[in-house]
Design an enzyme around this catalytic site. Structure first.
Site, PDB file in Angstrom:
ATOM      1  N   GLY A 199       1.589   1.998  -8.860  1.00  0.00           N
ATOM      2  CA  GLY A 199       0.788   3.200  -8.676  1.00  0.00           C
ATOM      3  C   GLY A 199      -0.707   3.065  -8.810  1.00  0.00           C
TER       4      GLY A 199
ATOM      5  N   PRO B  83       3.477  -3.314  -9.096  1.00  0.00           N
ATOM      6  CA  PRO B  83       2.311  -2.992  -8.275  1.00  0.00           C
ATOM      7  C   PRO B  83       2.555  -3.325  -6.809  1.00  0.00           C
ATOM      8  CG  PRO B  83       2.005  -5.116  -9.314  1.00  0.00           C
ATOM      9  CD  PRO B  83       3.315  -4.578  -9.846  1.00  0.00           C
ATOM     10  N   GLY B  84       2.076  -2.476  -5.938  1.00  0.00           N
ATOM     11  CA  GLY B  84       2.152  -2.749  -4.499  1.00  0.00           C
ATOM     12  C   GLY B  84       0.761  -2.713  -3.906  1.00  0.00           C
ATOM     13  N   ARG B  85       0.272  -1.482  -3.714  1.00  0.00           N
ATOM     14  CA  ARG B  85      -1.002  -1.257  -3.027  1.00  0.00           C
ATOM     15  C   ARG B  85      -2.173  -2.031  -3.621  1.00  0.00           C
ATOM     16  NH1 ARG B  85      -1.916   3.808  -0.611  1.00  0.00           N
ATOM     17  NH2 ARG B  85      -0.333   4.627  -2.033  1.00  0.00           N
TER      18      ARG B  85
ATOM     19  N   ARG C  60      -0.615   6.171   8.121  1.00  0.00           N
ATOM     20  CA  ARG C  60      -1.178   6.814   6.932  1.00  0.00           C
ATOM     21  C   ARG C  60      -2.167   7.948   7.251  1.00  0.00           C
ATOM     22  NH1 ARG C  60      -3.721   4.959   3.273  1.00  0.00           N
ATOM     23  NH2 ARG C  60      -2.492   5.824   1.569  1.00  0.00           N
TER      24      ARG C  60
ATOM     25  N   TYR D 232      -0.736  11.365   5.741  1.00  0.00           N
ATOM     26  CA  TYR D 232      -1.332  11.819   4.477  1.00  0.00           C
ATOM     27  C   TYR D 232      -2.792  12.237   4.630  1.00  0.00           C
ATOM     28  CZ  TYR D 232       2.304   8.448   3.064  1.00  0.00           C
ATOM     29  OH  TYR D 232       3.451   7.713   2.945  1.00  0.00           O
TER      30      TYR D 232
ATOM     31  N   CYS E 160       1.314  10.094  22.530  1.00  0.00           N
ATOM     32  CA  CYS E 160       1.244  11.478  23.025  1.00  0.00           C
ATOM     33  C   CYS E 160       1.441  12.492  21.912  1.00  0.00           C
ATOM     34  CB  CYS E 160       2.294  11.676  24.110  1.00  0.00           C
ATOM     35  SG  CYS E 160       2.132  10.420  25.359  1.00  0.00           S
ATOM     36  N   GLU E 161       0.555  12.512  20.971  1.00  0.00           N
ATOM     37  CA  GLU E 161       0.582  13.486  19.881  1.00  0.00           C
ATOM     38  C   GLU E 161      -0.851  13.679  19.403  1.00  0.00           C
ATOM     39  OE1 GLU E 161       3.296  14.057  17.070  1.00  0.00           O
ATOM     40  OE2 GLU E 161       4.834  12.691  17.838  1.00  0.00           O
TER      41      GLU E 161
ATOM     42  N   TYR F 223       1.376  -0.492   3.081  1.00  0.00           N
ATOM     43  CA  TYR F 223       1.954   0.644   3.802  1.00  0.00           C
ATOM     44  C   TYR F 223       1.366   0.752   5.209  1.00  0.00           C
ATOM     45  CZ  TYR F 223       3.231   1.533  -1.026  1.00  0.00           C
ATOM     46  OH  TYR F 223       3.696   1.384  -2.309  1.00  0.00           O
TER      47      TYR F 223
END
Ligand code: LLP
Length: 419
Positions: A239, A274-276, A312, A316, A342-343, A371
């Site tokens: 986190g 830990p990741g990010r 992302r 978010y 197409c969005e 991510y």
């Protein structure tokens, strides 16, 4: 700190110009810096070197085999959330006894696979899961090591989509009910209580929520001890946030110091996930400008990467720096960086001031190592990007760009259509 820097007006990944890699591998492309990955892992892991601990890299942030292997060679373990992640971790040579398995929806097959692989610990998240794991372990003649993932009801003060430790979230077992479930688990034949775990959210920029959660966990550990249930592992999850824009998250050293101050239980082994903080700023997404266009309202820079490559910003509203691969004296403009999908949610940056990019220019989308690729998809039948690892004056393609054949792998025409 990272090793994407400008030299003579050109963006480099360590000692290789990004434009050279993009020219040879094509775009869009994820590019990671080996020195940065290693430095981030060591900074984090090293911050806990004076306490018994295990750094289990949260591989959901980046699950490329080469990157997992790099951390395994540094002595790291893995935090997994699926059978697929277990497979990748084992393929990369992560020691099973350094793997912890979290997740609210573990399937029977995935539990069997993890039991047979003899992983370190299951972080269980519901009473039903406790019962089922006991049953499966019994069937396999195993004793499953467990920690209850406790929901400590702490506000991580981050984006609501990546908050996990609040009462309203689906994760973990309410801390008020944990003692009851530990007592249940301790009485089951095929389970062994090994630890306590929590993970309160992602991209936290202050240490206080981590400390609050730890204090609550300590109270629980005391109560467990009083009831004769001893735990060996204290898993504090992941986190820790990073700087995408102007955030000023604590350095891993400050994070570790704050936690260690609370750790008076010298016999506990601390597990961290830990990741990010390790991969986030160790990777960029390199994309090429296809077109630029202006409407009466806005300017758009249309690039060859899209929300399927990096979701992302769409999901978010996340900020990723937009930087030119080649510096220029071009004027600065306000524009949206958008992809070909197409969005209208297909954007990488909105109303951002940047150099006036032109067709053919290369753009670096910063802080994309966590991510990024791991959340990418084939939406709009777009082959997924290549992944490249830069190391010193060399680079290595660690995942080939997908081709059209890859897109239809596993699809079949039923007989009645095969006419
Ligand atoms: N442990 C558990 C049980 C987790 O659920 C997570 C992340 C981590 C560790 C690692 O957290 P980190 O150190 O990376 O913050 N896709 C979102 C992030 C989702 C995080 C989910 N869980 C994003 O792009 O921001």
């Amino acid at each position: 700190m990272h090793h994407f820097v400008y030299k003579d007006g050109q963006l480099y990944c360590e000692e290789v110009p990004v434009s050279k890699i993009a020219g040879e591998v094509g775009t869009p492309l994820y590019l990671y810096s080996h020195a940065t990955l290693r430095q981030h892992f060591r900074a984090f892991d090293g911050a806990f070197s004076d306490v018994p601990h295990l750094t289990c890299f949260a591989m959901k942030s980046n699950s490329n085999l080469a990157i997992l292997r790099l951390f395994a060679l540094e002595g790291g373990g893995a935090d997994i959330v699926s059978g697929g992640e277990l497979y990748r971790a084992l393929r990369a040579g992560v020691e099973p006894k350094k793997i912890v398995y979290s997740g609210v929806g573990k399937t029977v097959e995935d539990m069997e696979y993890a039991l047979r692989s003899e992983i370190l610990m299951f972080n269980v998240e519901s009473t039903q899961e406790i019962m089922l794991l006991n049953e499966i372990a019994g069937r396999l003649g195993k004793k499953a090591p467990i920690a209850i993932r406790v929901n400590p009801d702490v506000d991580p003060e981050t984006h609501p989509y990546i908050s996990t430790g609040l009462k309203e979230n689906k994760f973990g077992i309410d801390i008020g009910k944990a003692l009851e479930d530990y007592t249940l688990a301790a009485g089951l034949r095929n389970l062994r209580v090994a630890g306590v775990s929590c993970h309160i959210g992602s991209q936290l920029t202050r240490v206080s929520p981590f400390v609050d959660a730890l204090q609550k966990l300590k109270v629980l550990i005391g109560k467990l001890r009083d009831s004769g249930i001893a735990v060996e592992y204290l898993d504090l999850g992941g986190g820790l946030g990073i700087t995408y824009n102007k955030e000023e998250p604590p350095h891993p050293r400050e994070y570790a110091e704050a936690l260690k101050k609370e750790l008076d239980e010298k016999d506990l082994i601390v597990v961290l996930e830990p990741g990010r903080v390790i991969t986030g700023n160790a990777g960029i997404l390199v994309t090429k400008v296809l077109y630029v266009k202006s409407t009466p309202e806005k300017k758009f820079v249309i690039v060859d990467a899209a929300m399927n490559d990096l979701i992302r910003p769409s999901l978010y509203g996340s900020f990723h720096g937009i930087e030119p691969v080649k510096l220029s004296e071009k004027q600065r403009v306000k524009a949206d960086v958008v992809g070909p999908i197409c969005e209208s949610t297909d954007f990488l940056a909105k109303d951002r001031e940047m150099v006036a990019f032109e067709t053919g220019d290369l753009v670096a989308v910063m802080s994309a190592g966590a991510y990024g690729f791991s959340m990418s998809s084939n939406y709009n039948s777009r082959p997924r990007a290549a992944e490249v690892l830069g190391k010193g004056d060399r680079y290595y393609v660690i995942r080939a760009r997908e081709n059209y054949e890859d897109l239809v792998r596993g699809e079949n025409l039923p007989d009645f259509l095969n006419v």
